[in-house]
Write an enzyme that holds these catalytic residues in place. Sequence first.
Site, PDB file in Angstrom:
ATOM      1  N   GLY A   1       6.535  25.932 -18.519  1.00 59.54           N
ATOM      2  CA  GLY A   1       6.450  25.228 -17.249  1.00 59.54           C
ATOM      3  C   GLY A   1       5.018  24.839 -16.948  1.00 59.54           C
TER       4      GLY A   1
ATOM      5  N   LYS B   1      -0.597  25.782 -16.527  1.00 58.90           N
ATOM      6  CA  LYS B   1       0.545  25.980 -17.416  1.00 58.90           C
ATOM      7  C   LYS B   1       1.057  27.421 -17.334  1.00 58.90           C
ATOM      8  CE  LYS B   1      -0.797  22.420 -20.769  1.00 58.90           C
ATOM      9  NZ  LYS B   1      -1.174  22.142 -22.175  1.00 58.90           N
TER      10      LYS B   1
ATOM     11  N   ASP C   1       5.634  26.670   0.615  1.00 55.34           N
ATOM     12  CA  ASP C   1       5.900  25.783  -0.525  1.00 55.34           C
ATOM     13  C   ASP C   1       7.291  26.075  -1.086  1.00 55.34           C
ATOM     14  OD1 ASP C   1       4.217  24.924  -3.653  1.00 55.34           O
ATOM     15  OD2 ASP C   1       5.329  23.704  -2.224  1.00 55.34           O
TER      16      ASP C   1
END
Length: 839
Positions: A531, A537, A648
Amino acid sequence: MLRNGSNLGLNQRMVLLGLLFLVLISTFLEAGYGQVNTYLLNCGSTDSIVDANGRRWVADSSGENFTLSDNGTAVSSVTVEDNSIYQSLYKTLRVFNSSAYYSFNVSPGSYCIRLHFYPFSAGSLNINDSVFDVTANELRLVSQFNVPVEILCWNSRMNEVHNSLIKEYFLNVSSNELKIKFVPSVTSFAFVNAIEITEVMNNMFVDAATKVGTKEKLPFSLNEHGIETMYRLNVGGPALEPGKDRDLWRKWDPDDNFMFSANAAIAISNRSNISYSSLNASSIAPLLVYETARIMSDNEVVEKRFNVSWRFLVDPNFEYLIRMHFCELVYDKQNQRIFRIYINNKTAAEEYDVYLQARGMNKAYHEDFSDVLSRQIDTLWLQLGPEPSVGPSGIDAILNGVEIFKLSKNGSLAHVSERISINEEGVSTKKTKSKVLWAATGIGASVVTISIACVFLLHHVRKRKADSVKEDPSSWRPLFVHATMASTTNAAAKSPLINNGLPAPNRTGRRFTLAEIRVATSNFDESLVIGTGGFGKVYKGEIDDGILVAIKRGNPQSQQGAAEFETEIEMLSKLRHRHLVSMIGFCDEQKEMILVYEYMANGTLRSHLYGTSQPALSWKQRLDACIGAARGLHYLHTGAEWCIIHRDVKTTNILLDGDFVAKMADFGLSRAGPSLDHTHVSTAVKGSFGYLDPEYFRRQQLTQKSDVYSFGVVLFEVVCARPVINPSLPKDQSNLAEWALRWQRQRSLESIIDPKLDGDYSLESLRKFGELAEKCLADEGKNRPNMGDVLWHLEYVLHLHEAYRKSREGDSFGSTELGFTDVPFSLPFVREGDEEHVS
């Protein structure tokens, strides 16, 4: 006549003297003296004390009618930050470094045992290191018991803040000895502040209990089970301190914190002519409990079809005795108030009429029910609802008090397996029980030692490097772990705040070397990338001979940097929950910023909705994922030491483990919520486009309802399986929230549902799901539900789907049997005084 008059006066005086003698004896017994089988021990003390209720607690060094096998170590504290009636007891404790026991001479019978714990540290004693077992004769009470952790769990269950803990048990003693034994774990110790033992003169557990889901009454006896008191609530009334319940000196807590919706019921009271329905019921509960109650609300906002619900967090895989206390305070004839009782979504009683059961008005009465929870269930629901067979005039319910008791299993009341409660640990379930415990504590002795060693090592290295650069002010600021919970709280309140609104970081978790990280990722092999996010990363790695982990490496060019890195560690160092991704450790060598998490085998929720070749999720799997994420967010908002706003929330930050259990991830943008006297946090807008709360965007005022809005977008994303922003679509379809809301308001959400669901869903559950998403996306935060309400309604949606699935399979199974009637979404989610308020 004079002689007769003299005799009469003498007789009257004798009667008065006799009554006075009885009153004195009664007062003497109520004060706790003179009872043959009552022991009150002040542990670790050389002096006896008298508490606020006038009860005398003898020093456990006195040996009055009991034996202490090992004196251990007596420890005392100057100050006690506890405002209970037992404050004077908590100044001392007795520590055992090896197995020790108190032995009491008793008569055979039933007994109530209370163990008092108030953790404080003195000298070299760190109470956080204490782990031990306790047994009473052959009954195991606790195992691998860590008091600070248990206090955190209890505070989460009660939604309150306490610094002390009282564990209450009932058991039968068949011999003339009651032995309470403390067994420390290896290299650890045990402690106790006070012990209270009272004989249950009138056996409290002699009635048969109705098995939930059947009409069968099964006999119950303490000869077969030990019992732990989990909850004792004065429904509709205030807290009752032990002095108000002098039969067993029990505390009764108010029920407000356990109600699903305060609008569903109103409190009533009646102090006139209340009496017990049977002669032997006086020790079951004091009359004060029966003088108050809750009845179904007649508020027009809440429909009469809406059940009154209480929710309790309990230990899974145990049988529970649910004792309900009733007293009809309003109606003077039967058939005026008839209702159903549901326990754990199963019918416990039908056509229940308190007047009929108690044989009159103002008659105190109790009824026992029993139910077994499975290994996966950690929540016990109690609900009162309308009886479908009666007319509208009889639709009402009443409850005066409730007690929930855990029954022993195989001679044990201990629960040491993986917790599924608010403060549960979040690491892999493959860990051993002892490892799970230490993961749950968040910090153990080894971590404290390693942290201190690292501090001294860094200090030594810096002193020797004369040419080293000046330390960057944004770098790590290691803190020592405070010895007691109280001092930790006070220190935290006074310490400087970092940019996420939390106190300066207290680093816990494993510190990896960069060499270890390179080995785990095959030197950051690109084939191991699973991901990529705003921070950098994410690699799949392997540590410690086969343990899979996710390793997030910060990108120096990323807009997210040291602040987000620090926030992530600070948050996850303090949070442990089954539905939050666990941080294992970090690496900050050579300007690298690397975080190591538990590995989530099934990736992000979004990857199972669209854009990848991952198999599509079923409707039930999607509901389970939403419920898991909601549980994690609800814990952040209400269960942690501070209210935490995630900021978020999106489907890429909801991860699925190997069993498709959903967990919230990525806390780099998280913020501490406002203090109780503020309604919001003023801060620059951060988050992900498409999920942003428009009210937060306009006002730059962050509340926990901002997370609720983002979660509402997630709900529509789950049902529609498309990106939240898609510029390639026509303008009126590019924004998912706006597009789905239009269809939802037309009550046509099924028109845009993910075709991969292929009709394998209940239209009723989809309708309720859409209504909930619509509520979450209300333009103003005060009109949105809180996460607790969202969680409850999602569970209701799942129940509707399960009922639909059962009906398709030919089983008779309906929402009423689940304990839910039609739940209206017209009820206001915002409770009085709760507008835009983070609590």
